[in-house]
Enzyme design. Structure first.
Site, PDB file in Angstrom:
ATOM      1  N   GLU A  12       4.555  -6.462   2.208  1.00 22.03           N
ATOM      2  CA  GLU A  12       4.373  -7.081   0.883  1.00 22.03           C
ATOM      3  C   GLU A  12       3.955  -5.970  -0.080  1.00 22.03           C
ATOM      4  O   GLU A  12       2.786  -5.764  -0.338  1.00 22.03           O
ATOM      5  CB  GLU A  12       3.346  -8.220   0.939  1.00 22.03           C
ATOM      6  CG  GLU A  12       2.129  -7.895   1.773  1.00 22.03           C
ATOM      7  CD  GLU A  12       1.128  -9.031   1.905  1.00 22.03           C
ATOM      8  OE1 GLU A  12       1.547 -10.187   2.019  1.00 22.03           O
ATOM      9  OE2 GLU A  12      -0.084  -8.740   1.900  1.00 22.03           O
ATOM     10  N   CYS A  13       4.955  -5.252  -0.579  1.00 25.23           N
ATOM     11  CA  CYS A  13       4.702  -4.088  -1.424  1.00 25.23           C
ATOM     12  C   CYS A  13       4.725  -4.473  -2.900  1.00 25.23           C
ATOM     13  O   CYS A  13       5.557  -5.271  -3.330  1.00 25.23           O
ATOM     14  CB  CYS A  13       5.771  -3.024  -1.176  1.00 25.23           C
ATOM     15  SG  CYS A  13       5.687  -2.339   0.482  1.00 25.23           S
ATOM     16  N   GLY A  14       3.842  -3.879  -3.652  1.00 27.15           N
ATOM     17  CA  GLY A  14       3.811  -4.085  -5.096  1.00 27.15           C
ATOM     18  C   GLY A  14       4.212  -2.815  -5.815  1.00 27.15           C
ATOM     19  O   GLY A  14       5.348  -2.664  -6.284  1.00 27.15           O
ATOM     20  N   ARG A  15       3.281  -1.868  -5.841  1.00 25.63           N
ATOM     21  CA  ARG A  15       3.469  -0.617  -6.579  1.00 25.63           C
ATOM     22  C   ARG A  15       4.801   0.067  -6.275  1.00 25.63           C
ATOM     23  O   ARG A  15       5.520   0.484  -7.177  1.00 25.63           O
ATOM     24  CB  ARG A  15       2.331   0.346  -6.207  1.00 25.63           C
ATOM     25  CG  ARG A  15       2.293   1.632  -7.027  1.00 25.63           C
ATOM     26  CD  ARG A  15       1.224   2.595  -6.492  1.00 25.63           C
ATOM     27  NE  ARG A  15      -0.020   1.937  -6.235  1.00 25.63           N
ATOM     28  CZ  ARG A  15      -0.975   1.714  -7.146  1.00 25.63           C
ATOM     29  NH1 ARG A  15      -0.819   2.145  -8.363  1.00 25.63           N
ATOM     30  NH2 ARG A  15      -2.093   1.078  -6.824  1.00 25.63           N
ATOM     31  N   CYS A  74     -11.677   2.860 -29.720  1.00 23.73           N
ATOM     32  CA  CYS A  74     -12.913   3.549 -30.085  1.00 23.73           C
ATOM     33  C   CYS A  74     -13.800   3.705 -28.863  1.00 23.73           C
ATOM     34  O   CYS A  74     -14.925   3.194 -28.826  1.00 23.73           O
ATOM     35  CB  CYS A  74     -13.623   2.775 -31.177  1.00 23.73           C
ATOM     36  SG  CYS A  74     -12.558   2.523 -32.605  1.00 23.73           S
ATOM     37  N   GLY A 114       0.776  -1.237   0.000  1.00 18.39           N
ATOM     38  CA  GLY A 114       0.000   0.000   0.000  1.00 18.39           C
ATOM     39  C   GLY A 114       0.804   1.281   0.000  1.00 18.39           C
ATOM     40  O   GLY A 114       0.231   2.365   0.048  1.00 18.39           O
ATOM     41  N   TYR A 158       1.029  -2.113 -12.118  1.00 15.89           N
ATOM     42  CA  TYR A 158      -0.381  -1.956 -12.509  1.00 15.89           C
ATOM     43  C   TYR A 158      -0.509  -1.235 -13.853  1.00 15.89           C
ATOM     44  O   TYR A 158      -1.389  -0.408 -14.049  1.00 15.89           O
ATOM     45  CB  TYR A 158      -1.189  -1.248 -11.407  1.00 15.89           C
ATOM     46  CG  TYR A 158      -1.066  -1.930 -10.066  1.00 15.89           C
ATOM     47  CD1 TYR A 158      -1.572  -3.207  -9.878  1.00 15.89           C
ATOM     48  CD2 TYR A 158      -0.404  -1.323  -9.003  1.00 15.89           C
ATOM     49  CE1 TYR A 158      -1.440  -3.866  -8.660  1.00 15.89           C
ATOM     50  CE2 TYR A 158      -0.264  -1.968  -7.774  1.00 15.89           C
ATOM     51  CZ  TYR A 158      -0.781  -3.236  -7.610  1.00 15.89           C
ATOM     52  OH  TYR A 158      -0.644  -3.876  -6.409  1.00 15.89           O
TER      53      TYR A 158
HETATM   54  C1  LIG Z   1      -2.325  -5.813  -3.948  1.00 15.71           C
HETATM   55  C2  LIG Z   1      -1.872  -6.338  -2.654  1.00 15.71           C
HETATM   56  C3  LIG Z   1      -0.618  -5.976  -2.149  1.00 15.71           C
HETATM   57  C4  LIG Z   1       0.274  -4.967  -2.830  1.00 15.71           C
HETATM   58  O1  LIG Z   1      -0.320  -3.715  -2.816  1.00 15.71           O
HETATM   59  P1  LIG Z   1       0.482  -2.413  -3.311  1.00 15.71           P
HETATM   60  O2  LIG Z   1      -0.517  -1.327  -3.120  1.00 15.71           O
HETATM   61  O3  LIG Z   1       0.827  -2.643  -4.729  1.00 15.71           O
HETATM   62  O4  LIG Z   1       1.673  -2.277  -2.443  1.00 15.71           O
HETATM   63  C5  LIG Z   1      -0.209  -6.532  -0.952  1.00 15.71           C
HETATM   64  N1  LIG Z   1      -1.001  -7.408  -0.286  1.00 15.71           N
HETATM   65  C6  LIG Z   1      -2.208  -7.777  -0.736  1.00 15.71           C
HETATM   66  C7  LIG Z   1      -3.018  -8.726   0.050  1.00 15.71           C
HETATM   67  C8  LIG Z   1      -2.691  -7.250  -1.929  1.00 15.71           C
HETATM   68  O5  LIG Z   1      -3.898  -7.611  -2.359  1.00 15.71           O
END
Ligand SMILES: *Cc1c(COP(=O)(O)O)cnc(C)c1O
Length: 415
Positions: A264-267, A342, A226, A371
């Protein structure tokens, strides 16, 4: 990156459209995160942000593990690393997925409901094994300022805070699950370090309360991902250093626990290493507004359309013009950037001031590594996919290499 895009354009006949991933930049960024993280913390990469195999291969030796939300994601991780720790979350896990998680040696399974708790225990007992779990909690209090809220509001995620005692009692009574702590992913795209510190502290308080009341031997507290990207003001990003200082204080305050704190970071991990480059095909006026149409669009980069926001970009000038008529051009103008689909929803940036833009120039969207391609509807209208190029900017910049050498550093893959 501008020079690289210009030279790549020169090598191609057709209008340019590509995702570019700077793997050196990814390594530098993640190295900075890993070396500043307190020793009681573990950083996992949530691969749904971008599960590209080259990125996973680059990250595998650097991060503590990967977080996944499906059997498909487990398989993508195992394809690049047979051993790396995996955390498995997400609502609606099927029997096949839980069996797959056991088969692939997932480290922790994040249980999202009471029913899922029963299901995990049942499958584990049939296989004669025990599964280590965290209970995913949907907190009652919400997180201020975050863009997408997964908790504090009614959602399909996690176990309602008021149901958690029931879930704990059940988990303790089931022989084939081992409750090792709690999971609290509750927001997306939070830009404020102080809010994030406050959130981690709150997670500790909640976990301590339950731990004491139910006499749980807690090993892990997962505070989710997050951490956000500021797409509107790219110079002003999440203050990681301030977050680390605040985090140290929270850990100090709770130093009577012996828990590992999992992120657990993604973005925040892959956004900044990715670029989406798309050539301007047309410039036109309609009802008093200027539109610039690109080779590409929201079917490649859906994020701004999904959020109804503007994605940051710079303009890479391309001098080549091969037609015998005037090149369309705007100076000191306000433009809206639209894709080739379109639908009026295919807009990537709205009402942006630009000094000069011409047909044939290339728009270079930054912060496109998370994303971006992963969430986009690639085949709507059946236009060609973008190229996917992997760049080692260190070797390009460091050696002052000419185009010939540069090409060696760029891996091309077709998706
Ligand atoms: C999507 C998600 C993440 C990663 O979220 P980011 O906003 O990309 O850091 C981590 N944990 C869970 C359970 C998620 O669904």
């Amino acid at each position: 990156m501008e020079n690289i895009v210009q030279s790549l354009r020169m090598e191609r006949e057709k209008p340019f459209c590509a995702y570019l991933y700077d793997l050196s930049k990814l390594r530098h960024h993640v190295n900075q995160l890993m070396t500043t993280l307190p020793s009681a913390c573990r950083l996992f990469y949530a691969i749904k942000a971008n599960s590209d195999a080259n990125l996973l291969t680059t990250l595998a030796p650097m991060v503590h593990g990967f977080e996944v939300a499906s059997l498909g994601e487990i398989e993508k991780v195992r394809a690049v690393d047979a051993k790396i720790p995996i955390l498995f979350g997400g609502p609606g896990k099927t029997q096949e997925e839980i069996e797959g998680a056991i088969h692939h040696g997932v480290t922790l399974l994040h249980v999202e409901s009471i029913h899922e708790l029963q299901l995990v225990n049942h499958i584990a007992s049939q296989k004669g094994t025990t599964v280590s779990i965290l209970l995913r909690v949907n907190l009652r209090s919400s997180v201020p300022n975050a863009q997408l809220k997964m908790a504090g509001v009614p959602t399909q995620f996690g176990i309602d805070e008021v149901e958690v005692p029931n879930a704990i009692a059940l988990a303790k009574s089931l022989p084939n699950v081992k409750l090792l702590g709690f999971h609290f992913h509750a927001m997306s795209n939070n830009g404020d370090s102080k809010t994030h510190v406050y959130f981690v502290d709150h997670c500790f308080e909640m976990a301590k309360t339950w731990g004491k009341e139910w006499n749980i031997d807690i090993s892990y507290i997962n505070v989710g991902g997050g951490i956000g990207i500021n797409y509107q003001d790219v110079e002003n990003q999440f203050d990681w250093v301030d977050f680390m200082e605040g985090l140290e204080k929270v850990l100090e305050k709770h130093n009577n626990t012996n828990w590992q704190t999992l992120f657990e970071c993604g973005r925040y991990i892959t956004s900044s290493c990715g670029y989406y480059a798309a050539e301007v095909l047309d410039i036109k006026q309609n009802h008093g507004k200027s539109f610039c149409v690109i080779r590409g669009g929201s079917h490649h980069l859906r994020l701004p359309a999904a959020w109804k926001s503007s994605h940051p970009f710079t303009i890479v000038p391309v001098e080549k013009w091969s037609y015998p008529f005037a090149r369309p051009e705007l100076n000191d103008s306000v433009i809206t950037v639209a894709g080739e689909l379109c639908t009026p929803n295919d807009v990537l940036a709205r009402d942006i001031s630009v000094p000069r833009i011409r047909v044939g120039d290339i728009l270079l969207f930054s912060y496109a590594g998370a994303y971006g391609w992963a969430i986009s509807h690639h085949d709507f209208l059946s236009h060609p996919h973008p190229e996917h190029l992997y760049i080692e900017s260190d070797s390009i910049n460091g050696s002052g290499a000419k185009t010939e050498d540069k090409r060696l550093q760029i891996k091309i893959s077709v998706v």
